[in-house]
Design an enzyme around this catalytic site. Structure first.
Site, short mmCIF file in Angstrom:
data_model
loop_
_atom_site.label_atom_id
_atom_site.label_comp_id
_atom_site.label_asym_id
_atom_site.label_seq_id
_atom_site.Cartn_x
_atom_site.Cartn_y
_atom_site.Cartn_z
N HIS A 161 43.44 36.67 47.47
CA HIS A 161 43.36 36.88 46.01
C HIS A 161 42.98 38.34 45.71
O HIS A 161 43.58 38.98 44.85
CB HIS A 161 42.33 35.91 45.44
CG HIS A 161 42.01 36.08 43.99
ND1 HIS A 161 42.27 35.10 43.05
CD2 HIS A 161 41.41 37.10 43.30
CE1 HIS A 161 41.87 35.52 41.86
NE2 HIS A 161 41.34 36.73 41.98
N GLU A 162 41.99 38.86 46.45
CA GLU A 162 41.51 40.23 46.18
C GLU A 162 42.51 41.28 46.64
O GLU A 162 42.67 42.32 45.98
CB GLU A 162 40.14 40.45 46.83
CG GLU A 162 39.02 39.47 46.40
CD GLU A 162 38.85 39.34 44.91
OE1 GLU A 162 39.18 40.30 44.17
OE2 GLU A 162 38.40 38.27 44.46
N HIS A 164 45.02 41.87 44.04
CA HIS A 164 44.58 42.80 42.99
C HIS A 164 44.95 44.24 43.35
O HIS A 164 45.38 45.01 42.49
CB HIS A 164 43.06 42.72 42.79
CG HIS A 164 42.61 41.61 41.90
ND1 HIS A 164 43.01 41.49 40.58
CD2 HIS A 164 41.76 40.58 42.12
CE1 HIS A 164 42.42 40.43 40.04
NE2 HIS A 164 41.66 39.85 40.95
N GLN A 221 39.83 45.94 39.55
CA GLN A 221 39.26 45.23 38.41
C GLN A 221 38.22 46.06 37.65
O GLN A 221 37.91 45.76 36.50
CB GLN A 221 38.61 43.91 38.87
CG GLN A 221 39.61 42.90 39.38
CD GLN A 221 38.90 41.68 39.91
OE1 GLN A 221 38.49 41.64 41.07
NE2 GLN A 221 38.73 40.66 39.08
N GLY A 245 34.20 37.35 44.49
CA GLY A 245 35.06 38.43 44.97
C GLY A 245 35.38 39.39 43.86
O GLY A 245 35.49 38.99 42.69
N CYS A 286 39.19 34.00 38.23
CA CYS A 286 39.19 35.45 38.40
C CYS A 286 38.32 36.06 37.32
O CYS A 286 38.41 35.65 36.16
CB CYS A 286 40.63 35.98 38.29
SG CYS A 286 40.76 37.76 38.46
N LEU A 287 37.49 37.02 37.70
CA LEU A 287 36.65 37.70 36.70
C LEU A 287 37.49 38.43 35.67
O LEU A 287 37.01 38.70 34.57
CB LEU A 287 35.69 38.67 37.41
CG LEU A 287 34.57 37.98 38.19
CD1 LEU A 287 33.83 38.98 39.07
CD2 LEU A 287 33.60 37.29 37.23
C1 QAP Z 1 38.46 34.94 43.36
O1 QAP Z 1 36.92 34.93 41.59
C2 QAP Z 1 38.54 33.51 43.77
O2 QAP Z 1 36.57 32.46 34.89
C3 QAP Z 1 37.10 35.40 42.89
O3 QAP Z 1 34.30 32.74 33.48
C4 QAP Z 1 38.12 32.47 42.91
O4 QAP Z 1 34.74 35.36 41.55
C5 QAP Z 1 39.04 33.15 44.98
C6 QAP Z 1 34.45 33.90 37.49
C7 QAP Z 1 38.20 31.15 43.30
C8 QAP Z 1 39.10 31.82 45.37
C9 QAP Z 1 38.68 30.83 44.55
C10 QAP Z 1 35.54 33.38 36.84
C11 QAP Z 1 33.28 34.04 36.78
C12 QAP Z 1 34.51 34.34 38.88
C13 QAP Z 1 35.47 32.98 35.51
C14 QAP Z 1 35.70 34.93 40.98
C15 QAP Z 1 34.30 33.13 34.80
C16 QAP Z 1 33.19 33.65 35.44
C17 QAP Z 1 35.65 34.39 39.61
CO CO Z 2 40.50 38.17 40.66
#
Ligand code: QAP
Ligand code: CO
Length: 181
Positions: A133-134, A137, A51, A46, A91-92
């Site tokens: 979550h998004e 943001h 972001q 996401g 989270c990215l």
């Molecule tokens: C939000 O998050 C989310 O730490 C999206 O080193 C995440 O795409 C919602 C990511 C989990 C529900 C459950 C995170 C990539 C990606 C990192 C992501 C990383 C590399 C996170």
């Molecule tokens: Co995020």
């Protein structure tokens, strides 16, 4: 298509509230494509426009393993929430950290798609968590805001330190770079 730079916590630009999108046009669709490219490369499931430092109400999601189920939400609104669910979130914009967060288990969402048409969707599980979550943001909110102040500060300090080291490494590389004749 371009890979966009992702802002990292605690960048204050992540706290900006995104504004409604008035027109779904080709420029917006180009941004959507860049956001998918950026998210897929990360890889992530996401990404909100906030972001990538675009403060408009747009987010992209793909929770499939194969990265072949892109979902676009423009001006998303949660119409209904039901139940409670806890999931590990990342989270990215907070790379390397995952923590348990409580959210609604099932939601009903209304948004516009990439053609500017209104749709409604019922979501549960990972998709429901990801949408919530998004949307956070877009309102300047991060998953770390649901953690204790102690945990949040630890994460902030570690990311600030990584950033300083990263900048130092870049400066070091520059010092050793071939001189331009
Ligand atoms: C939000 O998050 C989310 O730490 C999206 O080193 C995440 O795409 C919602 C990511 C989990 C529900 C459950 C995170 C990539 C990606 C990192 C992501 C990383 C590399 C996170
Ligand atoms: Co995020």
């Amino acid at each position: 298509m371009a890979i966009l730079d992702i802002l990292h916590f605690p960048d204050p630009r992540l706290r900006q509230r995104a504004v409604e999108i008035e027109r779904v046009d080709d420029d917006l669709r180009a941004l959507i494509d860049d956001m998918f490219a950026t998210m897929y490369q990360a890889p992530g499931i996401g990404l909100a426009a906030t972001q990538v430092n675009v403060h408009r109400r747009l987010l992209v999601i793909d929770i499939s393993q194969e990265q072949n189920q892109p979902q676009v939400f423009i001006n998303p609104e949660i119409l209904e929430r039901q139940g409670v669910e806890e999931m590990d979130e990342g989270c990215l914009s907070v790379p390397g950290f995952y923590e348990r967060v409580q959210r609604a288990e099932q939601i009903r969402v209304r948004a516009l798609n990439r053609d500017g048409e209104t749709f409604e969707l019922e979501a549960d599980g990972l998709l429901a968590v990801c949408i919530q979550h998004e949307i956070d943001h877009l309102d300047g909110k991060l998953f770390v805001d649901y953690l204790s102040q102690l945990k949040r500060q630890r994460i902030r300090k570690k990311l600030e330190k990584q950033r300083r080291l990263g900048l130092d490494e870049a400066a070091e590389r520059d010092r050793h770079a071939e001189p331009v004749i």
